[in-house]
Design a protein around this motif. Structure first.
Motif, PDB file in Angstrom:
ATOM      1  N   ASN A 130      44.969  40.709  37.585  1.00 19.70           N
ATOM      2  CA  ASN A 130      44.282  41.669  38.378  1.00 19.70           C
ATOM      3  C   ASN A 130      45.179  42.504  39.114  1.00 19.70           C
ATOM      4  O   ASN A 130      44.481  43.536  40.001  1.00 19.70           O
ATOM      5  CB  ASN A 130      43.379  40.720  39.315  1.00 19.70           C
ATOM      6  CG  ASN A 130      41.968  40.371  38.574  1.00 19.70           C
ATOM      7  OD1 ASN A 130      41.859  40.682  37.436  1.00 19.70           O
ATOM      8  ND2 ASN A 130      41.228  39.438  39.305  1.00 19.70           N
ATOM      9  N   GLN A 131      46.480  42.261  39.238  1.00 24.35           N
ATOM     10  CA  GLN A 131      47.157  43.345  39.837  1.00 24.35           C
ATOM     11  C   GLN A 131      47.483  44.659  39.209  1.00 24.35           C
ATOM     12  O   GLN A 131      47.825  45.550  39.565  1.00 24.35           O
ATOM     13  CB  GLN A 131      48.628  42.734  40.029  1.00 24.35           C
ATOM     14  CG  GLN A 131      48.506  41.593  40.954  1.00 24.35           C
ATOM     15  CD  GLN A 131      49.760  40.768  41.023  1.00 24.35           C
ATOM     16  OE1 GLN A 131      50.855  41.160  40.620  1.00 24.35           O
ATOM     17  NE2 GLN A 131      50.133  39.486  41.810  1.00 24.35           N
ATOM     18  N   SER A 133      45.485  47.737  37.291  1.00 20.67           N
ATOM     19  CA  SER A 133      44.183  48.475  37.649  1.00 20.67           C
ATOM     20  C   SER A 133      43.493  48.763  36.338  1.00 20.67           C
ATOM     21  O   SER A 133      43.458  49.785  35.809  1.00 20.67           O
ATOM     22  CB  SER A 133      44.754  49.758  38.191  1.00 20.67           C
ATOM     23  OG  SER A 133      45.538  50.736  37.262  1.00 20.67           O
ATOM     24  N   ALA A 135      39.935  48.414  34.233  1.00 20.82           N
ATOM     25  CA  ALA A 135      38.534  48.709  34.725  1.00 20.82           C
ATOM     26  C   ALA A 135      37.768  48.574  33.051  1.00 20.82           C
ATOM     27  O   ALA A 135      38.459  49.126  32.080  1.00 20.82           O
ATOM     28  CB  ALA A 135      38.071  49.917  35.495  1.00 20.82           C
ATOM     29  N   HIS A 144      35.383  45.858  37.696  1.00 18.54           N
ATOM     30  CA  HIS A 144      36.724  46.193  38.220  1.00 18.54           C
ATOM     31  C   HIS A 144      37.149  44.760  38.577  1.00 18.54           C
ATOM     32  O   HIS A 144      37.051  44.480  39.796  1.00 18.54           O
ATOM     33  CB  HIS A 144      36.683  47.144  39.298  1.00 18.54           C
ATOM     34  CG  HIS A 144      36.009  48.414  39.013  1.00 18.54           C
ATOM     35  ND1 HIS A 144      37.259  49.656  38.706  1.00 18.54           N
ATOM     36  CD2 HIS A 144      35.089  49.059  39.206  1.00 18.54           C
ATOM     37  CE1 HIS A 144      36.361  50.580  38.442  1.00 18.54           C
ATOM     38  NE2 HIS A 144      34.965  50.412  38.573  1.00 18.54           N
ATOM     39  N   GLU A 146      40.256  43.814  39.492  1.00 19.01           N
ATOM     40  CA  GLU A 146      41.070  43.719  40.499  1.00 19.01           C
ATOM     41  C   GLU A 146      40.610  44.143  41.877  1.00 19.01           C
ATOM     42  O   GLU A 146      40.944  43.727  43.032  1.00 19.01           O
ATOM     43  CB  GLU A 146      42.247  44.917  40.486  1.00 19.01           C
ATOM     44  CG  GLU A 146      41.701  46.556  40.792  1.00 19.01           C
ATOM     45  CD  GLU A 146      40.902  47.106  39.588  1.00 19.01           C
ATOM     46  OE1 GLU A 146      40.765  48.080  39.760  1.00 19.01           O
ATOM     47  OE2 GLU A 146      40.776  46.430  38.586  1.00 19.01           O
ATOM     48  N   GLN A 147      39.449  44.508  41.819  1.00 25.03           N
ATOM     49  CA  GLN A 147      38.416  44.595  43.190  1.00 25.03           C
ATOM     50  C   GLN A 147      37.391  43.601  43.296  1.00 25.03           C
ATOM     51  O   GLN A 147      36.554  43.550  44.337  1.00 25.03           O
ATOM     52  CB  GLN A 147      37.820  46.072  43.222  1.00 25.03           C
ATOM     53  CG  GLN A 147      38.867  47.120  43.259  1.00 25.03           C
ATOM     54  CD  GLN A 147      38.006  48.581  43.212  1.00 25.03           C
ATOM     55  OE1 GLN A 147      36.894  48.703  43.619  1.00 25.03           O
ATOM     56  NE2 GLN A 147      38.705  49.423  42.465  1.00 25.03           N
ATOM     57  N   ALA A 148      37.233  42.631  42.492  1.00 25.45           N
ATOM     58  CA  ALA A 148      36.236  41.468  42.248  1.00 25.45           C
ATOM     59  C   ALA A 148      34.897  42.646  42.248  1.00 25.45           C
ATOM     60  O   ALA A 148      33.974  41.894  42.958  1.00 25.45           O
ATOM     61  CB  ALA A 148      36.304  40.690  43.303  1.00 25.45           C
ATOM     62  N   LEU A 149      34.571  43.632  41.550  1.00 24.85           N
ATOM     63  CA  LEU A 149      33.396  44.408  41.790  1.00 24.85           C
ATOM     64  C   LEU A 149      32.788  44.671  40.435  1.00 24.85           C
ATOM     65  O   LEU A 149      33.315  45.012  39.347  1.00 24.85           O
ATOM     66  CB  LEU A 149      33.989  45.730  42.151  1.00 24.85           C
ATOM     67  CG  LEU A 149      32.718  46.783  42.314  1.00 24.85           C
ATOM     68  CD1 LEU A 149      31.621  46.420  43.273  1.00 24.85           C
ATOM     69  CD2 LEU A 149      33.260  47.999  42.751  1.00 24.85           C
ATOM     70  N   PRO A 156      25.990  47.078  42.829  1.00 26.39           N
ATOM     71  CA  PRO A 156      26.740  45.948  43.103  1.00 26.39           C
ATOM     72  C   PRO A 156      26.013  44.529  42.591  1.00 26.39           C
ATOM     73  O   PRO A 156      24.882  44.451  43.090  1.00 26.39           O
ATOM     74  CB  PRO A 156      27.190  46.153  44.377  1.00 26.39           C
ATOM     75  CG  PRO A 156      26.429  46.671  45.082  1.00 26.39           C
ATOM     76  CD  PRO A 156      25.618  47.770  44.193  1.00 26.39           C
ATOM     77  N   GLN A 164      33.212  36.072  37.006  1.00 24.79           N
ATOM     78  CA  GLN A 164      34.323  37.180  36.783  1.00 24.79           C
ATOM     79  C   GLN A 164      35.452  36.752  35.714  1.00 24.79           C
ATOM     80  O   GLN A 164      35.621  37.434  34.895  1.00 24.79           O
ATOM     81  CB  GLN A 164      34.731  37.716  38.035  1.00 24.79           C
ATOM     82  CG  GLN A 164      33.945  38.009  39.087  1.00 24.79           C
ATOM     83  CD  GLN A 164      34.537  38.468  40.281  1.00 24.79           C
ATOM     84  OE1 GLN A 164      35.637  39.182  40.304  1.00 24.79           O
ATOM     85  NE2 GLN A 164      34.007  38.266  41.419  1.00 24.79           N
TER      86      GLN A 164
END
Length: 238
Positions: A130-131, A133, A135, A144, A146-149, A156, A164
């Motif tokens: 996740n470091q 980027s 998507a 996403h 890396e944003q846990a989104l 959302p 995830q």
């Protein structure tokens, strides 16, 4: 390192707490907190960020299922149920409430250690991935890591850490077929053995959150007798 992991063990049987605590310390896990009630566990969680939580189902002031649900309002830490309640219904309930895995009593304490190590290793690997980027953008959802989104149809949607991780695995392997054993090995840990229901229940939860048709899924497809395949929703932009 093991001694950096913060572990919470919740069980009303003092003997089991001691057994697990002694075994974990022998395996170099040193930051261990214990609780014998639901109230005590929630108090610890309010004040400490744990890396993993071991949770019994039968507690004197409530059940572990409702406690798991309450924990999920505050924490995304992996939850491993350890319980003498071993019916399929109990396991389904525990995983549906937000549990990541389920071990039946009586248990081998070294199996618990193996599961914990696998979970922590997967967390590290997932965090390292996740470091970057990366998507995943599709017609019906955007993820996403890396944003846990997770955004489904522009809104959302909450997903646990394990959900995830499972979603990222599928997104990284579109149109490939995997057996439940292969999925468990890749997402839960290759050196432990789980049950098929752990995978199927998590996939069912993920389908619901992605808006996939649970009766006739189009995205997370079950090929009966073979396994599962992620079919990207039409019009993906990845």
């Amino acid at each position: 390192m093991n001694d950096q992991a913060k572990i919470l063990i919740v069980d009303d049987e003092v003997g089991i707490l001691k057994l697990l605590e002694i075994t974990l310390k022998k395996e170099h896990f040193t930051q261990i907190t214990t609780a014998t009630t639901k109230a005590e566990a929630l108090a610890h969680i309010a004040n400490t960020t744990f890396d993993i939580i071991l949770l019994d189902v039968m507690l004197p002031d409530g059940d572990g299922f409702s406690l798991c649900s309450a924990i999920r309002q505050q924490s995304t830490a992996p939850i491993l149920f350890i319980s003498a309640r071993t019916s399929d219904f109990d396991k389904l309930t525990g995983l549906s409430m937000g549990g990541d895995d389920y071990i039946k009593k009586p248990f081998n304490p070294l199996e618990v250690v193996a599961r914990i190590r696998a979970i922590l290793r997967r967390q590290r690997e997932y965090g390292q991935k996740n470091q970057t980027s990366t998507a995943f953008e599709y017609a019906t959802f955007v993820f996403h890591p890396e944003q846990a989104l997770l955004m489904v149809k522009g809104k959302p949607v909450h997903a646990t850490a394990k959900e995830q991780e499972l979603l990222r695995f599928f997104c990284e392997h579109p149109n490939y077929v995997f057996t439940t054993d292969q999925i468990y090995e890749r997402v839960w840990g290759e050196d432990v053995y789980g049950e098929e229901k752990t995978v199927t229940i998590h996939i069912a939860k993920l389908r619901k959150k992605l808006g996939d048709d649970t009766k006739n899924p189009k995205v997370l497809v079950n090929l009966r007798g073979i396994g599962y395949k992620f079919i990207p929703p039409a019009g993906d932009n990845s």
